[in-house]
Design a protein around this motif. Structure first.
Motif, PDB file in Angstrom:
ATOM      1  N   LEU A   1      69.038  10.611 -11.614  1.00 12.63           N
ATOM      2  CA  LEU A   1      67.740  10.009 -11.903  1.00 12.63           C
ATOM      3  C   LEU A   1      66.746  11.163 -12.004  1.00 12.63           C
ATOM      4  O   LEU A   1      66.555  11.923 -11.058  1.00 12.63           O
ATOM      5  N   ILE A   2      66.115  11.322 -13.172  1.00 15.94           N
ATOM      6  CA  ILE A   2      65.199  12.436 -13.432  1.00 15.94           C
ATOM      7  C   ILE A   2      63.796  11.862 -13.618  1.00 15.94           C
ATOM      8  O   ILE A   2      63.593  10.919 -14.378  1.00 15.94           O
ATOM      9  N   ARG A   3      62.832  12.454 -12.891  1.00 18.54           N
ATOM     10  CA  ARG A   3      61.433  12.031 -13.000  1.00 18.54           C
ATOM     11  C   ARG A   3      60.557  13.254 -13.224  1.00 18.54           C
ATOM     12  O   ARG A   3      60.767  14.305 -12.612  1.00 18.54           O
ATOM     13  N   ASN A   4      59.563  13.093 -14.071  1.00 15.71           N
ATOM     14  CA  ASN A   4      58.544  14.119 -14.285  1.00 15.71           C
ATOM     15  C   ASN A   4      57.193  13.518 -13.948  1.00 15.71           C
ATOM     16  O   ASN A   4      56.796  12.501 -14.515  1.00 15.71           O
ATOM     17  N   ASN A   5      56.492  14.123 -13.011  1.00 17.88           N
ATOM     18  CA  ASN A   5      55.148  13.685 -12.627  1.00 17.88           C
ATOM     19  C   ASN A   5      54.156  14.785 -12.976  1.00 17.88           C
ATOM     20  O   ASN A   5      54.371  15.950 -12.629  1.00 17.88           O
ATOM     21  N   VAL A   6      53.094  14.421 -13.646  1.00 21.71           N
ATOM     22  CA  VAL A   6      52.020  15.348 -13.984  1.00 21.71           C
ATOM     23  C   VAL A   6      50.724  14.742 -13.454  1.00 21.71           C
ATOM     24  O   VAL A   6      50.431  13.574 -13.715  1.00 21.71           O
ATOM     25  N   GLY A   7      49.981  15.518 -12.704  1.00 23.84           N
ATOM     26  CA  GLY A   7      48.736  15.021 -12.143  1.00 23.84           C
ATOM     27  C   GLY A   7      47.619  16.040 -12.261  1.00 23.84           C
ATOM     28  O   GLY A   7      47.850  17.246 -12.201  1.00 23.84           O
ATOM     29  N   THR A   8      46.417  15.542 -12.469  1.00 25.50           N
ATOM     30  CA  THR A   8      45.228  16.387 -12.464  1.00 25.50           C
ATOM     31  C   THR A   8      44.187  15.736 -11.564  1.00 25.50           C
ATOM     32  O   THR A   8      44.131  14.521 -11.437  1.00 25.50           O
ATOM     33  N   SER A   9      43.401  16.573 -10.935  1.00 28.09           N
ATOM     34  CA  SER A   9      42.353  16.097 -10.044  1.00 28.09           C
ATOM     35  C   SER A   9      41.161  17.039 -10.158  1.00 28.09           C
ATOM     36  O   SER A   9      41.329  18.256 -10.118  1.00 28.09           O
ATOM     37  N   LYS A  10      39.984  16.470 -10.319  1.00 27.62           N
ATOM     38  CA  LYS A  10      38.744  17.249 -10.363  1.00 27.62           C
ATOM     39  C   LYS A  10      37.785  16.643  -9.350  1.00 27.62           C
ATOM     40  O   LYS A  10      37.503  15.447  -9.407  1.00 27.62           O
ATOM     41  N   ASN A  11      37.306  17.450  -8.425  1.00 31.87           N
ATOM     42  CA  ASN A  11      36.388  16.990  -7.387  1.00 31.87           C
ATOM     43  C   ASN A  11      35.167  17.903  -7.355  1.00 31.87           C
ATOM     44  O   ASN A  11      35.304  19.122  -7.456  1.00 31.87           O
ATOM     45  N   GLU A  12      34.001  17.296  -7.205  1.00 33.77           N
ATOM     46  CA  GLU A  12      32.762  18.059  -7.075  1.00 33.77           C
ATOM     47  C   GLU A  12      31.963  17.495  -5.906  1.00 33.77           C
ATOM     48  O   GLU A  12      31.765  16.288  -5.804  1.00 33.77           O
TER      49      GLU A  12
END
Length: 155
Positions: A103-114
């Motif tokens: 079972l292959i999973r690719n997770n991509v995440g971005t987060s911007k906090n100010e």
């Protein structure tokens, strides 16, 4: 940092901007680490490499102390800070299942906090044989913005 002194007045103006995970929470901590006012080892304004992502910290402020006469003294401090965090993550996970399947999973995440804040404090002190007067004022205003995205894909 710029400082000015007279027999009755002290004024200091300071500002900083960096991307090496150094944050400060007061004018006094910036001044103590940017001048000869500090004593010994101080960990208030050091890089914190445990923080994840790109961190850009901007701050500025002033400090004022004025003595009107021996019994009367006024202090005022203002501190502005703006902290931006930009985090990008990519995780590739492979799980082995029975019979040689995966079972292959690719997770991509971005987060911007100010996080942005303004702090102002002032105090007035009068001390004489007849009376002691202490008056102080404090104001804090802060705002925070956050944007997060997550994408998950199974090939």
């Amino acid at each position: 940092m710029i400082n000015g002194y007279s027999p009755k007045t002290q004024v200091g103006i300071i500002g900083t901007r960096n991307n090496v995970n150094k944050t400060a929470n007061s004018v006094q901590s910036l001044m103590a680490n940017s001048s000869y006012k500090g004593e010994g080892t101080n960990h208030e304004y050091q890089s914190d490499f445990r923080q994840r992502g790109l961190n850009i910290f901007t701050s500025a402020g002033f400090s004022l102390a004025h003595e009107f006469g021996k019994p009367d003294r006024l202090n005022a401090n203002y501190f502005y800070s703006n902290s931006n965090n930009d985090l990008k993550e990519q995780v590739h996970t492979v799980e082995s299942l029975n019979d040689g399947n995966q079972l292959i999973r690719n997770n991509v995440g971005t987060s911007k906090n100010e996080n942005r804040s303004h702090n102002f404090t002032s105090s007035y002190n009068h001390s004489s044989e007849e009376r002691d007067i202490d008056a102080s004022y404090s104001m804090r205003n802060s705002t925070s913005n956050s944007i997060n995205t997550q994408n998950r894909r199974w090939p």
